[in-house]
Write an enzyme that holds these catalytic residues in place. Structure first.
Site, PDB file in Angstrom:
ATOM      1  N   ASP A 471       5.183 -12.657  -5.520  1.00 51.31           N
ATOM      2  CA  ASP A 471       5.285 -13.881  -6.027  1.00 51.31           C
ATOM      3  C   ASP A 471       4.464 -14.903  -5.340  1.00 51.31           C
ATOM      4  O   ASP A 471       3.932 -14.546  -4.136  1.00 51.31           O
ATOM      5  CB  ASP A 471       6.802 -14.379  -5.653  1.00 51.31           C
ATOM      6  CG  ASP A 471       7.377 -15.230  -6.847  1.00 51.31           C
ATOM      7  OD1 ASP A 471       6.469 -15.823  -7.407  1.00 51.31           O
ATOM      8  OD2 ASP A 471       8.716 -15.236  -7.145  1.00 51.31           O
ATOM      9  N   ASP A 532       9.620 -18.016 -15.661  1.00 49.75           N
ATOM     10  CA  ASP A 532      10.897 -18.337 -15.105  1.00 49.75           C
ATOM     11  C   ASP A 532      11.990 -18.674 -16.157  1.00 49.75           C
ATOM     12  O   ASP A 532      13.218 -18.444 -15.760  1.00 49.75           O
ATOM     13  CB  ASP A 532      11.180 -19.304 -13.928  1.00 49.75           C
ATOM     14  CG  ASP A 532      10.639 -18.676 -12.559  1.00 49.75           C
ATOM     15  OD1 ASP A 532      10.273 -17.472 -12.449  1.00 49.75           O
ATOM     16  OD2 ASP A 532      10.578 -19.333 -11.516  1.00 49.75           O
TER      17      ASP A 532
HETATM   18  C1  GLA Z   1      10.184 -17.490  -8.490  1.00 43.18           C
HETATM   19  C2  GLA Z   1      10.179 -16.269  -9.236  1.00 43.18           C
HETATM   20  C3  GLA Z   1      11.722 -15.886  -9.712  1.00 43.18           C
HETATM   21  C4  GLA Z   1      12.498 -15.429  -8.236  1.00 43.18           C
HETATM   22  C5  GLA Z   1      12.546 -16.565  -7.243  1.00 43.18           C
HETATM   23  C6  GLA Z   1      12.990 -16.156  -6.145  1.00 43.18           C
HETATM   24  O1  GLA Z   1      10.872 -18.665  -8.582  1.00 43.18           O
HETATM   25  O2  GLA Z   1       9.667 -16.817 -10.445  1.00 43.18           O
HETATM   26  O3  GLA Z   1      11.634 -14.890 -10.560  1.00 43.18           O
HETATM   27  O4  GLA Z   1      11.761 -14.134  -7.855  1.00 43.18           O
HETATM   28  O5  GLA Z   1      11.077 -16.987  -7.153  1.00 43.18           O
HETATM   29  O6  GLA Z   1      12.998 -17.171  -5.144  1.00 43.18           O
END
Ligand code: GLA
Length: 767
Positions: A471, A532
């Site tokens: 990420d 997301d």
């Molecule tokens: C980001 C990602 C999510 C999740 C969060 C965890 O927002 O896009 O899918 O993994 O971080 O903190």
């Protein structure tokens, strides 16, 4: 393939041709588009015997030739070409003019990748065109042909052969001139949670400039864009696609000149970019990807999908079916312990999922997003047995184990930051910016790279981890364009050194959702988290936007809870699946909150997906254009044996007309069986109307109805009949829609946000 014929060169793929001609020291683009058969370059050459008032003449000996009118692959700088150019330089002594003259053409075998940057592999041949200025600044343009998918890649390399430094203020990957300007430009802008909504604008005189300055390819504007003929549809008409194998800030420019030509140029974002090349040094731009199709936008997408699957995604996971996963993030957020995770994993195994992914919160003091980032040692309060023990327990349930981390970032409240406060990206005299309570680690520095590689490698080897979600959750700030580029080179180096040695790990890249969905990341991570936002109705736009350029095998797509956590929209369980199955399917919700009826349905969904996933992930993909905000996507298996079509509705309208669903990719003379996967409908969605359908008079919100809703549901009759490909290509006649005039099993009852899935299986030859 490539032919070098004296003063003209032809680059040809199965259906496209890119023809270049030398005129004095210049290289002109003679034609890029559908392949044309020519014996020599004469028919393609533009006549330039006339000059116009105001023209700057390029060289006295070639007067009235002016750069302003030519289709140029590289323009001498400040010599009369007033359009956006691929290069901008400060030469030794401060001059901004540079007279690049063509030196020679070289035909090379295969692809010639740039150094330190990911690039496509398996090209057939490469054409290198060398240019030089009198001072010795040399430029090479590289063109590689990928005949099987009608793609030509381009990039530029500049070498300072002068005896003093040169500053690059702009170094794009290419410029291309198309002779007309009757095109519609499509870009894919967006923001967090609403990435890549197609935006179309007909070209008008002047420049359309778009891109990102965030340090990432970004949700604000994907590096991909299209130019289509105004009458092009999904199935017909000229469509050009352009992309970059790059994950950093970028710029695209499409400019219509006063003479009605279209210049296209794209590459690293030039804003704030000043890259000094000492004598003897060189600079390589990222590779650009160009494609063309006469078969409309679907044709262009098919070229790019094949290109990504054959030449971008690599390693053991290339062309391999992606596992169905369960991710705990939206189920638990930071609040979990081993018992909770194992109970989720157990439920996932019951559904038929194949991979359990432990998301954020498993390490350090990471109980919320303000602390712990950077400290990748397991949190023993949550996971007393450690990662290996959890992974083994997950394995014992028949699931692979996967893990999240965000290596490029650090919280101020973390052991890593306390030990190395100087490792973050910062400019002396400035307060470093935070985003999601975190700083960016300076990946340009060798010691930071080495630390991350050492730490993460040890972690990956400490437990049987088969999947990583990498990420990156904030933009860069306070840095120059040159720094932002070095940062991306640092990231590529770290990814290489960690994952080349661990080919079994499936890497899924993520960046606050789809903030870094690009061809550069796809060279490392075979799949990327789209967004997301998992609301299926929002996802229709997001995944459709992505589908123009990336194949479904690259898109992570999950079924999540309803009402949705970002939109509060309630959507049918069937639609959440139907949208996610046009991608790499996962579930991201607390399965304990599903009713027994929904759990049974989820099991059925996973079974269906696994059976048809090679078609869904690797089949030939089609988008259709439907009225009333409806969408339909179809995937046809590579061997033509089956097609899966999804039909999605936003809002229902009263007294709906009879509907036909378009079909594509079927063989006209084959016989098919048409089946459908009718979604499970909730009895409570009928409210008080249910009284009229049941012999018993039950209260709509009463306990019996609530219980019935949990345990069962309504299902319309499935379609099942046989038809020739020719008949189906005329449109699939759908069952009537419910319109309040009575209930019948043969009616479709989608409601708002409803959907259906159709399965079309080849069973023989039509009579
Ligand atoms: C980001 C990602 C999510 C999740 C969060 C965890 O927002 O896009 O899918 O993994 O971080 O903190």
């Amino acid at each position: 393939m490539i032919t070098v014929n004296g003063d003209w060169f032809a680059l040809e793929t199965a259906n496209t041709g890119y023809y270049l001609g030398v005129r004095g020291g210049l290289v002109e683009n003679l034609h890029y588009g559908a392949r044309v058969r020519v014996e020599n370059s004469v028919p393609l050459r533009e006549k330039t015997d006339i000059g116009y008032g105001g023209d700057v003449v390029y060289r006295a000996e070639s007067a009235p030739l002016s750069l302003e009118h030519l289709c140029l692959e590289l323009s001498p700088l400040q010599k009369g070409d007033y359009r956006a150019q691929s290069l901008s330089l400060v030469m030794p002594g401060g001059a901004r003019t540079a007279d690049f003259s063509f030196v020679c053409a070289r035909r090379l075998e295969g692809s010639v990748p740039p150094e330190g940057m990911p690039a496509a592999r398996g090209g057939a041949e490469t054409l290198a065109l060398d240019f030089s200025t009198p001072e010795g600044v040399a430029v090479t343009l590289f063109y590689t042909v990928y005949p099987d998918c009608d793609v030509i890649t381009r990039r530029l390399c500049i070498k300072n052969g002068a005896d003093a430094p040169v500053t690059l203020e702009k170094a794009l990957s290419y410029q291309l001139d198309l002779p007309g300007c009757d095109y519609v430009l499509s870009t894919f802008p967006g923001a967090w949670a609403r990435e890549r909504h197609e935006a179309c604008v007909p070209l008008t005189p002047g420049a359309h400039v778009f891109g990102s300055t965030t340090g990432a390819s970004s949700a604000f504007c994907n590096p991909f864009f299209m130019l289509c003929a105004p009458d092009a549809t999904e199935f017909n008409g000229d469509a050009y696609g352009f992309n970059l194998v790059y994950s950093g800030s970028h710029m695209g420019c499409v400019e219509v000149s006063p003479w009605g030509k279209t210049r296209v140029a794209a590459g690293i974002q030039p804003e704030g970019f000043a890259w000094t090349l000492a004598p003897g040094e060189r600079f390589e731009t990222p590779e650009a990807v160009l494609t063309f199709s006469r078969a409309g936008k679907n044709g262009m997408s098919a070229n790019l999908h094949a290109f990504v699957q054959e030449h971008i995604v690599r390693g053991k996971w290339a062309k391999k079916d992606r596992p169905v996963l369960l991710n705990n993030w939206e189920a638990t957020y930071f609040d979990f312990n081993e018992r909770k995770l194992l109970s989720l994993a157990k439920d996932a195994a019951k559904l038929g999922a194949e991979l359990f992914v432990l998301d954020d919160g498993w390490f350090g003091a990471r109980d919320n997003d303000a602390k712990g980032l950077g400290d990748y040692t397991v949190n023993r309060k949550k996971l007393p047995g450690g990662l290996a023990s959890l992974a083994e327990k997950v394995h014992a349930l028949g699931l692979l184990f996967g893990l999240w981390f965000e290596p490029e970032m650090v919280n101020a409240d973390s052991g890593l930051f306390r030990a190395h406060p100087d490792w973050i990206v910062q400019t002396p005299g400035n307060v470093p910016a935070t985003g999601r309570n975190q700083y960016v680690l300076d990946l340009c520095r060798a010691e930071v790279q080495d630390y991350l590689i050492g730490q993460l490698s040890a972690l990956l080897d400490s437990a049987p981890i088969r999947y990583i979600k990498w990420d990156m959750n904030r933009h860069l700030a306070g840095v120059s364009g040159a720094f932002a580029h070095r940062y991306i080179l640092g990231l590529y180096e770290v990814l290489h050194r960690i994952f080349d040695a661990r080919p079994d790990i499936l890497l899924e890249s993520c960046s606050s959702g789809g903030n870094r969905f690009d061809l550069g990341m796809l060279c490392f991570s075979p799949q990327i988290w789209c967004s997301d936002d998992t609301d299926p109705i929002e996802r229709l736009d997001i995944q459709k936007g992505l589908s123009y350029l990336y194949p479904l095998s690259a898109m992570g797509a999950h079924v999540s809870a309803s009402p949705h956590s970002q939109t509060l929209r309630r959507t049918p369980f069937g639609t959440r699946f139907a949208v996610s199955c046009f991608g790499c399917l996962g579930y991201e919700l607390d399965l304990r909150e599903l009713t027994p009826a929904e759990l049974r349905e989820a099991k059925r969904q996973v079974e269906f997906y696994k059976k048809h996933r090679m078609t869904l992930q690797y089949g030939r993909f089609y988008r259709f254009t439907l009225p009333e905000g409806r969408e339909a996507f179809s995937c046809v298996a590579r061997d033509g044996a089956e097609a899966v079509t999804g039909h999605f509705r936003r809002l229902v309208h009263a007294a709906p007309a009879f509907e036909k669903l378009p079909a594509a990719g079927l063989e006209r003379d084959a016989l098919y069986e048409v089946g459908s996967l009718p979604p499970l409908l909730r009895i409570s969605d009928f409210g008080a109307l249910i009284k009229h359908a049941l012999p018993l008079k039950l209260r709509a919100d009463g306990a019996i109805m609530r219980r019935a809703d949990r345990l069962a549901g309504l299902r319309q009759a499935a379609e099942k009949y046989r038809a020739s490909g020719a008949a189906l290509l005329d449109g699939i006649r759908l069952q009537n829609l419910f319109s309040g005039t009575g209930y019948d099993k043969a009616l479709r009852l989608p409601g708002d946000f409803g959907s259906e899935i159709y399965l079309i299986t080849r069973v023989g030859k039509a009579k």
